[in-house]
Scaffold this motif. Structure first.
Motif, mmCIF file in Angstrom:
data_model
loop_
_atom_site.group_PDB
_atom_site.id
_atom_site.type_symbol
_atom_site.label_atom_id
_atom_site.label_comp_id
_atom_site.label_asym_id
_atom_site.label_seq_id
_atom_site.Cartn_x
_atom_site.Cartn_y
_atom_site.Cartn_z
ATOM 1 N N UNK A 53 -6.459 1.810 -14.717
ATOM 2 C CA UNK A 53 -6.211 3.210 -15.016
ATOM 3 C C UNK A 53 -5.724 4.036 -13.843
ATOM 4 N N UNK A 54 -5.471 3.402 -12.710
ATOM 5 C CA UNK A 54 -4.973 4.137 -11.547
ATOM 6 C C UNK A 54 -3.639 3.555 -11.133
ATOM 7 N N UNK A 55 -2.902 4.319 -10.364
ATOM 8 C CA UNK A 55 -1.608 3.861 -9.876
ATOM 9 C C UNK A 55 -1.815 3.292 -8.480
ATOM 10 N N UNK A 56 -1.365 2.080 -8.248
ATOM 11 C CA UNK A 56 -1.544 1.423 -6.968
ATOM 12 C C UNK A 56 -0.221 1.388 -6.222
ATOM 13 N N UNK A 57 -0.277 1.568 -4.906
ATOM 14 C CA UNK A 57 0.921 1.545 -4.084
ATOM 15 C C UNK A 57 0.904 0.272 -3.262
ATOM 16 N N UNK A 58 1.864 -0.604 -3.503
ATOM 17 C CA UNK A 58 2.001 -1.849 -2.755
ATOM 18 C C UNK A 58 0.705 -2.658 -2.735
ATOM 19 N N UNK A 59 -0.071 -2.553 -3.807
ATOM 20 C CA UNK A 59 -1.284 -3.343 -3.898
ATOM 21 C C UNK A 59 -2.419 -2.834 -3.029
ATOM 22 N N UNK A 60 -2.237 -1.729 -2.340
ATOM 23 C CA UNK A 60 -3.280 -1.168 -1.488
ATOM 24 C C UNK A 60 -3.662 0.201 -2.027
ATOM 25 N N UNK A 61 -4.826 0.663 -1.717
ATOM 26 C CA UNK A 61 -5.254 2.013 -2.060
ATOM 27 C C UNK A 61 -4.892 2.424 -3.471
ATOM 28 N N UNK A 108 4.709 11.596 2.062
ATOM 29 C CA UNK A 108 3.871 11.124 3.143
ATOM 30 C C UNK A 108 2.411 11.455 2.848
ATOM 31 N N UNK A 109 2.167 12.620 2.290
ATOM 32 C CA UNK A 109 0.799 13.024 2.001
ATOM 33 C C UNK A 109 0.170 12.137 0.947
ATOM 34 N N UNK A 110 0.926 11.799 -0.083
ATOM 35 C CA UNK A 110 0.401 10.955 -1.148
ATOM 36 C C UNK A 110 0.018 9.588 -0.617
ATOM 37 N N UNK A 111 0.865 8.973 0.182
ATOM 38 C CA UNK A 111 0.551 7.677 0.761
ATOM 39 C C UNK A 111 -0.648 7.769 1.693
ATOM 40 N N UNK A 112 -0.703 8.814 2.497
ATOM 41 C CA UNK A 112 -1.828 8.976 3.414
ATOM 42 C C UNK A 112 -3.136 9.107 2.643
ATOM 43 N N UNK A 151 -4.344 5.777 -6.274
ATOM 44 C CA UNK A 151 -4.152 7.200 -6.467
ATOM 45 C C UNK A 151 -4.740 7.541 -7.832
ATOM 46 N N UNK A 152 -5.681 8.472 -7.896
ATOM 47 C CA UNK A 152 -6.259 8.835 -9.191
ATOM 48 C C UNK A 152 -5.183 9.335 -10.142
ATOM 49 N N UNK A 153 -5.317 9.031 -11.432
ATOM 50 C CA UNK A 153 -4.285 9.417 -12.406
ATOM 51 C C UNK A 153 -4.022 10.915 -12.441
ATOM 52 N N UNK A 154 -5.046 11.752 -12.209
ATOM 53 C CA UNK A 154 -4.820 13.195 -12.279
ATOM 54 C C UNK A 154 -3.857 13.687 -11.198
ATOM 55 N N UNK A 155 -3.665 12.912 -10.129
ATOM 56 C CA UNK A 155 -2.714 13.296 -9.092
ATOM 57 C C UNK A 155 -1.275 13.056 -9.539
ATOM 58 N N UNK A 156 -1.071 12.188 -10.498
ATOM 59 C CA UNK A 156 0.278 11.818 -10.918
ATOM 60 C C UNK A 156 0.457 11.938 -12.423
ATOM 61 N N UNK A 157 0.013 13.039 -12.988
ATOM 62 C CA UNK A 157 0.156 13.233 -14.422
ATOM 63 C C UNK A 157 1.613 13.188 -14.852
ATOM 64 N N UNK A 158 2.513 13.686 -14.011
ATOM 65 C CA UNK A 158 3.939 13.693 -14.350
ATOM 66 C C UNK A 158 4.503 12.286 -14.398
ATOM 67 N N UNK A 159 3.909 11.365 -13.658
ATOM 68 C CA UNK A 159 4.426 10.002 -13.594
ATOM 69 C C UNK A 159 3.898 9.127 -14.735
#
Length: 101
Positions: free
Chosen positions: A79-87, A1-5, A89-97
């Motif tokens: 270079x960023x991960x997008x969720x459902x085409x909106x917003x 929930x926090x990541x999406x928010x 998430x910077x790559x450093x937040x999801x290094x594991x992904x």
């Protein structure tokens, strides 16, 4: 929930939206507790769990259909991960992904 928010919220509003999402989550828990208690009181535990199972299965189908229709797969954009085409998430937040992409 926090990541999406964080991903879908303008800068400076993350705390407000996280609080709102947490409040909605807690309201859902309260509604489920009251509903479950009512069903248990009226018809017993067996019927309560049967209705709960049917509701969970129905909601799983609805969720699956929404994912198919909306195309909710995370996409990598600029270079960023997008969720459902909106917003984004910077790559450093999801290094594991990163290995998944």
């Amino acid at each position: 929930m926090t990541t999406y928010a964080n991903a879908l919220t303008p800068p400076g509003m993350q705390g407000t939206i996280q609080g709102f999402v947490a409040a909605i989550f807690e309201i859902g828990i309260a509604i489920g507790s009251v509903t479950g208690g009512y069903l248990y009181d009226q018809w017993g535990g067996r019927v309560m769990y049967q209705i709960g199972g049917l509701a969970a299965a129905a909601l799983a189908v609805v969720h699956f259909l929404i994912q198919i229709v909306c195309g909710a797969e995370p996409r990598k954009i600029n270079g960023t991960r997008s969720i459902m085409g909106k917003g984004e998430i910077p790559p450093e937040q999801h290094k594991a992904d990163e290995e998944e992409f």
